[in-house]
Design a protein around this motif. Sequence first.
Motif, short mmCIF file in Angstrom:
data_model
loop_
_atom_site.label_atom_id
_atom_site.label_comp_id
_atom_site.label_asym_id
_atom_site.label_seq_id
_atom_site.Cartn_x
_atom_site.Cartn_y
_atom_site.Cartn_z
N UNK A 1 0.88 -1.09 -0.05
CA UNK A 1 0.06 0.04 -0.09
C UNK A 1 0.96 1.23 -0.11
N UNK A 2 0.56 2.07 -0.85
CA UNK A 2 1.21 3.42 -0.97
C UNK A 2 0.43 4.46 -0.53
N UNK A 3 0.43 4.74 0.91
CA UNK A 3 -0.38 5.69 1.39
C UNK A 3 -0.22 7.07 0.86
N UNK A 4 0.86 7.69 0.86
CA UNK A 4 0.94 9.02 0.09
C UNK A 4 0.57 9.15 -1.24
N UNK A 5 0.37 8.01 -2.01
CA UNK A 5 0.17 7.80 -3.41
C UNK A 5 -1.15 7.53 -3.62
N UNK A 6 -1.92 7.31 -2.56
CA UNK A 6 -3.36 6.86 -2.79
C UNK A 6 -3.52 5.50 -3.62
N UNK A 7 -2.56 4.53 -3.50
CA UNK A 7 -2.50 3.58 -4.69
C UNK A 7 -1.95 2.43 -3.74
N UNK A 8 -2.04 1.29 -4.81
CA UNK A 8 -1.46 0.13 -4.28
C UNK A 8 -0.73 -0.75 -5.15
N UNK A 9 0.69 -1.20 -4.88
CA UNK A 9 1.51 -1.78 -6.06
C UNK A 9 1.40 -3.26 -5.78
N UNK A 10 1.12 -4.16 -6.91
CA UNK A 10 0.92 -5.58 -6.64
C UNK A 10 2.52 -6.08 -7.21
N UNK A 11 3.05 -6.89 -6.38
CA UNK A 11 4.46 -7.40 -6.66
C UNK A 11 4.31 -8.89 -6.60
N UNK A 12 4.84 -9.63 -7.54
CA UNK A 12 4.92 -11.00 -7.72
C UNK A 12 5.74 -11.37 -6.63
N UNK A 13 5.63 -12.29 -5.83
CA UNK A 13 6.42 -12.79 -4.60
C UNK A 13 7.36 -13.81 -5.16
N UNK A 14 7.09 -14.50 -6.23
CA UNK A 14 8.04 -15.33 -6.60
C UNK A 14 9.33 -14.88 -7.31
N UNK A 15 8.98 -13.61 -8.09
CA UNK A 15 10.27 -13.01 -8.71
C UNK A 15 10.53 -11.65 -8.11
N UNK A 16 9.79 -11.07 -7.24
CA UNK A 16 9.80 -9.81 -7.00
C UNK A 16 9.45 -8.67 -8.15
N UNK A 17 8.87 -8.97 -9.26
CA UNK A 17 8.57 -8.06 -10.18
C UNK A 17 7.26 -7.41 -9.95
N UNK A 18 7.10 -6.18 -10.49
CA UNK A 18 5.94 -5.30 -10.15
C UNK A 18 4.98 -5.92 -11.09
N UNK A 19 3.76 -6.07 -10.66
CA UNK A 19 2.90 -6.70 -11.63
C UNK A 19 1.87 -5.48 -12.25
N UNK A 20 1.60 -4.52 -11.29
CA UNK A 20 0.87 -3.37 -11.69
C UNK A 20 0.55 -2.44 -10.40
N UNK A 21 -0.46 -1.64 -10.64
CA UNK A 21 -0.79 -0.75 -9.49
C UNK A 21 -2.09 -0.45 -9.51
N UNK A 22 -3.03 -0.01 -8.53
CA UNK A 22 -4.08 -0.12 -8.28
C UNK A 22 -4.55 1.43 -7.68
N UNK A 23 -5.21 2.25 -8.47
CA UNK A 23 -5.49 3.56 -7.75
C UNK A 23 -6.48 3.25 -6.92
N UNK A 24 -6.33 3.95 -5.56
CA UNK A 24 -7.39 3.37 -4.42
C UNK A 24 -8.49 4.75 -4.21
N UNK A 25 -7.90 5.93 -4.60
CA UNK A 25 -9.20 7.25 -4.43
C UNK A 25 -8.89 7.40 -3.09
N UNK A 26 -7.78 7.00 -2.11
CA UNK A 26 -7.84 7.66 -0.80
C UNK A 26 -6.62 7.07 -0.08
N UNK A 27 -6.40 7.17 0.91
CA UNK A 27 -5.05 6.81 1.85
C UNK A 27 -5.34 5.34 2.38
N UNK A 28 -4.61 4.54 2.13
CA UNK A 28 -5.00 3.04 2.79
C UNK A 28 -4.44 3.06 4.09
N UNK A 29 -5.19 2.23 4.97
CA UNK A 29 -4.55 2.22 6.36
C UNK A 29 -4.12 0.81 6.69
#
Length: 90
Positions: A1-29
């Motif tokens: 979760x990217x609190x200041x960016x109001x987004x979430x970044x998805x990372x593949x745990x098998x190879x640590x590659x960024x799979x994409x990001x999700x705009x949340x429209x608010x600060x995740x807690x």
Amino acid sequence: MNGDGESSTAINAADNKVMGAVALGGGPEFTIADGTGNVFVNLEDKSELLRIDARTLQVKNRWPVAPCEAPSSMASTLSTAAYFRDAAAR
């Protein structure tokens, strides 16, 4: 979760590659994954609960949690799909 960016970044745990990001429209807690492809996120500044599809990286549901303000934590009983939230009432 990217609190200041109001987004979430998805990372593949098998190879640590960024799979994409999700705009949340608010600060995740706080987040909870249910093990079936859903990630639940509370937005503290918007007093909302989101359901994200972990496969498509899209917000599928957005629920207000009023009169709860500034939700700060969650817990779950995955066997019964019950979710519990903590929030301040101001």
